[in-house]
Design an enzyme around this catalytic site. Structure first.
Site, PDB file in Angstrom:
ATOM      1  N   LYS A  32       0.858  -1.191   0.000  1.00 44.13           N
ATOM      2  CA  LYS A  32       0.000   0.000   0.000  1.00 44.13           C
ATOM      3  C   LYS A  32       0.890   1.235   0.000  1.00 44.13           C
ATOM      4  O   LYS A  32       1.782   1.359   0.844  1.00 44.13           O
ATOM      5  CB  LYS A  32      -0.906   0.019   1.233  1.00 44.13           C
ATOM      6  N   ASP A  59      -3.410   4.358  -1.992  1.00 43.52           N
ATOM      7  CA  ASP A  59      -4.373   4.816  -0.979  1.00 43.52           C
ATOM      8  C   ASP A  59      -4.337   6.340  -0.891  1.00 43.52           C
ATOM      9  O   ASP A  59      -3.720   6.906   0.002  1.00 43.52           O
ATOM     10  CB  ASP A  59      -3.967   4.166   0.360  1.00 43.52           C
ATOM     11  N   LYS A  61      -7.327   8.263  -1.263  1.00 49.66           N
ATOM     12  CA  LYS A  61      -8.619   8.708  -0.709  1.00 49.66           C
ATOM     13  C   LYS A  61      -9.149   9.987  -1.358  1.00 49.66           C
ATOM     14  O   LYS A  61      -9.336  11.004  -0.698  1.00 49.66           O
ATOM     15  CB  LYS A  61      -8.495   8.917   0.815  1.00 49.66           C
ATOM     16  N   ASP A  64     -13.672  15.047  -4.166  1.00 48.74           N
ATOM     17  CA  ASP A  64     -13.816  16.370  -4.780  1.00 48.74           C
ATOM     18  C   ASP A  64     -15.071  16.312  -5.641  1.00 48.74           C
ATOM     19  O   ASP A  64     -15.827  15.345  -5.556  1.00 48.74           O
ATOM     20  CB  ASP A  64     -12.547  16.689  -5.603  1.00 48.74           C
ATOM     21  N   THR A 119     -11.894   5.574  10.628  1.00 48.71           N
ATOM     22  CA  THR A 119     -11.950   4.979  11.975  1.00 48.71           C
ATOM     23  C   THR A 119     -11.552   5.995  13.046  1.00 48.71           C
ATOM     24  O   THR A 119     -11.776   5.771  14.223  1.00 48.71           O
ATOM     25  CB  THR A 119     -11.035   3.739  12.065  1.00 48.71           C
ATOM     26  N   ARG A 211       2.682  -1.196  10.853  1.00 49.41           N
ATOM     27  CA  ARG A 211       3.738  -1.281  11.861  1.00 49.41           C
ATOM     28  C   ARG A 211       4.068  -2.680  12.389  1.00 49.41           C
ATOM     29  O   ARG A 211       5.243  -2.933  12.679  1.00 49.41           O
ATOM     30  CB  ARG A 211       3.423  -0.300  13.008  1.00 49.41           C
TER      31      ARG A 211
END
Ligand code: C5P
Length: 233
Positions: A32, A59, A61, A64, A119, A211
């Protein structure tokens, strides 16, 4: 498309990213690329990682007006990535324009998935700041259904939401799920976490893991452990 582990390459530079990817001499992870790396290095980093044989979830996102998102997606589709995304809150018209923009002259296109509610947004903030008063789990499902109506391929969501999204939108509608940690691992800033094995049981199609792999002393071993637990390999 088969289920897989996607490694979040949240690094600020090309050098750090390639040094990390150089460790993987066997199976090449699905990666990603997010805003940090893309804004630092531009589209060339996407081409370079693709040329090394990785599949890529870009990614960025997008959110508009429909025309702008459609035109931006047309540019992104030329990068030959495997998955792109946008915010479902941009409306069905925006998602439809994105899908049209992403579709190449030969009819092929990357998969397109939607972020429902981030989230980091909780019920309180959604009510107070966004003036959305429905329960957040209903909002997530409603946005997922909007994405389905627009013809998208799936959503980014918590593994804990995968089952309900599949119920509402069909088993073939993809759930791409971050918030994954090993049983004994640090949670960091993720709040509602599952293990790779739980994500499999809950029906996630792809898990996005950052991570627990990138900050591990042995990233290749951590990646292989994710594959074993998630795919049951
Ligand atoms: O390091 P960690 O495993 O928490 O990384 C998860 C990745 O998934 C990060 O790149 C993060 O930005 C992304 N993500 C997330 N939650 C969302 C959407 C994306 O954690 N709702």
């Amino acid at each position: 498309m088969a289920r897989d582990v996607i490694v979040a390459c949240d690094f600020p530079t090309r050098e750090e990213t390639l040094a990390f990817l150089d460790k993987f001499t066997g199976r090449k992870p699905f990666v990603k690329i997010g805003m940090e790396l893309f804004y630092a290095e531009g589209p060339q980093i996407v081409r370079e990682i693709k040329a090394r044989g990785h599949r890529i979830f870009l990614d960025l996102k997008l959110h508009d007006i429909p025309n702008t998102v459609g035109r931006a997606m047309a540019v992104l589709s030329r990068l030959d990535v495997d998955i792109c995304n946008l915010h479902a809150s941009g409306t069905i018209a925006m998602m439809e324009a994105a899908l049209r923009g992403l579709t190449r002259p030969d009819g092929t296109r990357p998969l397109l998935i939607a972020v429902t509610q981030l989230t980091s947004t909780d019920q309180q903030r959604m009510e107070d700041e966004l003036m959305i008063h429905a329960p957040i789990d209903q909002v997530v499902l409603h946005y997922a259904q909007n994405a389905r109506t627009a013809g998208l391929d799936g959503v980014v969501c918590s593994p804990l939401e995968s089952g309900k999204v599949h119920e509402a939108c069909g088993e073939g509608f993809l759930t791409v799920t971050p918030g994954v940690r090993f049983a004994e691992g640090e949670k960091g800033d993720q709040k509602r976490v599952t293990t790779p094995a739980q994500a499999r049981e809950l029906g996630s199609d792809y898990i996005v893991v950052g991570r627990p792999i990138t900050a591990s002393p042995d990233p290749v071993a951590a990646y292989e452990r994710c594959l074993r637990e998630f795919l049951g390999e």
